[in-house]
Design a protein around this motif. Structure first.
Motif, short mmCIF file in Angstrom:
data_model
loop_
_atom_site.label_atom_id
_atom_site.label_comp_id
_atom_site.label_asym_id
_atom_site.label_seq_id
_atom_site.Cartn_x
_atom_site.Cartn_y
_atom_site.Cartn_z
N SER A 113 17.12 88.94 44.62
CA SER A 113 17.47 89.27 45.99
C SER A 113 17.46 90.79 46.20
O SER A 113 16.52 91.46 45.80
CB SER A 113 18.82 88.65 46.35
OG SER A 113 19.08 88.78 47.73
N THR A 114 18.52 91.34 46.78
CA THR A 114 18.53 92.75 47.17
C THR A 114 18.98 93.70 46.06
O THR A 114 19.28 94.85 46.32
CB THR A 114 19.40 92.95 48.42
OG1 THR A 114 20.62 92.18 48.27
CG2 THR A 114 18.69 92.46 49.66
N ALA A 142 13.47 92.25 37.14
CA ALA A 142 14.09 91.61 38.31
C ALA A 142 12.99 91.08 39.21
O ALA A 142 12.10 91.82 39.62
CB ALA A 142 14.96 92.61 39.07
N THR A 143 13.03 89.78 39.50
CA THR A 143 11.96 89.17 40.29
C THR A 143 12.54 88.39 41.47
O THR A 143 13.67 87.90 41.42
CB THR A 143 11.10 88.21 39.45
OG1 THR A 143 11.89 87.07 39.06
CG2 THR A 143 10.56 88.91 38.21
N ASP A 144 11.73 88.26 42.49
CA ASP A 144 12.08 87.44 43.64
C ASP A 144 10.79 87.02 44.32
O ASP A 144 9.73 87.65 44.13
CB ASP A 144 12.97 88.21 44.62
CG ASP A 144 13.78 87.27 45.52
OD1 ASP A 144 14.95 87.02 45.21
OD2 ASP A 144 13.21 86.78 46.51
N VAL A 149 12.92 91.55 50.35
CA VAL A 149 14.14 91.92 49.63
C VAL A 149 13.81 92.80 48.43
O VAL A 149 14.61 93.67 48.05
CB VAL A 149 14.96 90.69 49.20
CG1 VAL A 149 15.46 89.93 50.40
CG2 VAL A 149 14.21 89.79 48.25
N LEU A 150 12.65 92.60 47.82
CA LEU A 150 12.26 93.45 46.69
C LEU A 150 12.10 94.90 47.14
O LEU A 150 12.48 95.83 46.43
CB LEU A 150 10.96 92.95 46.07
CG LEU A 150 11.05 91.66 45.25
CD1 LEU A 150 9.66 91.20 44.84
CD2 LEU A 150 11.93 91.85 44.02
N CYS A 151 11.55 95.08 48.33
CA CYS A 151 11.37 96.42 48.88
C CYS A 151 12.73 97.10 49.05
O CYS A 151 12.92 98.27 48.69
CB CYS A 151 10.63 96.34 50.20
SG CYS A 151 10.30 97.94 50.96
N GLY A 152 13.70 96.35 49.58
CA GLY A 152 15.03 96.89 49.76
C GLY A 152 15.72 97.17 48.44
O GLY A 152 16.40 98.19 48.28
#
Length: 274
Positions: A113-114, A142-144, A149-152
């Motif tokens: 997530s964030t 860390a993956t999503d 949300v990855l950008c954030g």
């Protein structure tokens, strides 16, 4: 506002489940309608049937990515399910330090997530190793599935309210104050987390070595039982003997259906077979 028929919802939900594992039941119909309506408006599409055709015909994958960004709920916060982090600090990190001879820690935050979860793990690891950390590879993957949300998460910017649960020393050691009551993670911690987009429904994961710790918390609640079981089996095959799997407290593994051994609520371990 466009409305969605039950037939349209079934087609769309089927596509999402097949490709992303998310099991959207019929009671989510109004949620899907509300979250996707803006996308239909942006593309001047008059119905969800047109939208479905648009998504499956888009070879770039951009339409599907935009849809998943809207559908997924990415609610998390620092120190969520804090007993997991205490156990990680008091039991898992000492075990890793005493057993990982090549000093290459392999920790995965799946469904990150964030970023609060992997950054918390990075801060715990930094605190634990102290000056010895320079001799270890402590980077966390860390993956999503959501690029949004990855950008954030990569920016690492949080509000004062976001950080309420964190120890005061962490706030001063690991964050820099910005304007308007915001804080940014220091590069020392930010550089310890590698963010990548990854779909947990992919047939294979891009790991060359097995993992010591997998955090996949409050992700599998969106999957049906078969999808959960298949994913847990993949996790098990990817876990080093002695390694740990952390899941959410609202989730559980059926002990008869998994090779992982129960340790404590929502914590499991891959132990050597007798």
């Amino acid at each position: 506002m466009r409305t969605i028929t039950k037939t349209e919802f079934k087609k769309l939900a089927g596509y999402i489940k097949k490709n992303y594992g998310i099991n959207l039941k019929e009671e989510k119909l109004s949620l899907v309608t509300g979250r996707l309506n803006n996308l239909l408006a942006q593309k001047s599409l008059s119905s969800f049937s047109e939208y479905y055709d648009y998504v499956i015909s888009d070879k770039t994958g951009g339409a599907a990515t935009a849809m998943i960004n809207k559908i997924t709920t990415n609610h998390t916060f620092f120190m969520r399910e804090a007993d997991h982090f205490r156990y990680f600090k008091e039991k898992v990190l000492p075990w890793l330090k005493s057993t990982v001879k090549d000093r290459d820690l392999r920790i995965w935050s799946a469904g990150c997530s964030t970023g609060e979860e992997p950054y918390t793990l990075a801060m715990l690891t930094d605190e634990f190793f102290g000056n010895e950390k320079m001799w270890w590879d402590t980077r966390i993957l860390a993956t999503d599935i959501s690029e949004r949300v990855l950008c954030g998460a990569e920016k690492g910017i949080y509000s004062n309210e976001d950080m309420e649960a964190l120890p005061y020393c962490w706030k001063t050691n690991y964050f820099k104050k910005l304007e308007r009551g915001q804080f940014v993670i220091t590069d020392r911690i930010k550089n310890d987390v590698i963010y990548r987009r990854l779909n947990l429904m992919d047939a294979a994961f891009p790991f060359k070595k097995k993992l010591h710790v997998i955090f996949c918390r409050n992700v599998m609640i969106y999957f049906d039982s078969q999808t959960r079981q298949e994913l847990v089996n993949k996790f098990y095959d990817l876990t080093e003997y002695g390694g740990y799997l952390f899941i959410g407290h609202s989730e559980s593994l059926i002990r008869e259906h998994t090779k992982y051994k129960y340790v404590m609520p929502a914590v499991y371990r891959k132990v050597h077979m007798a």
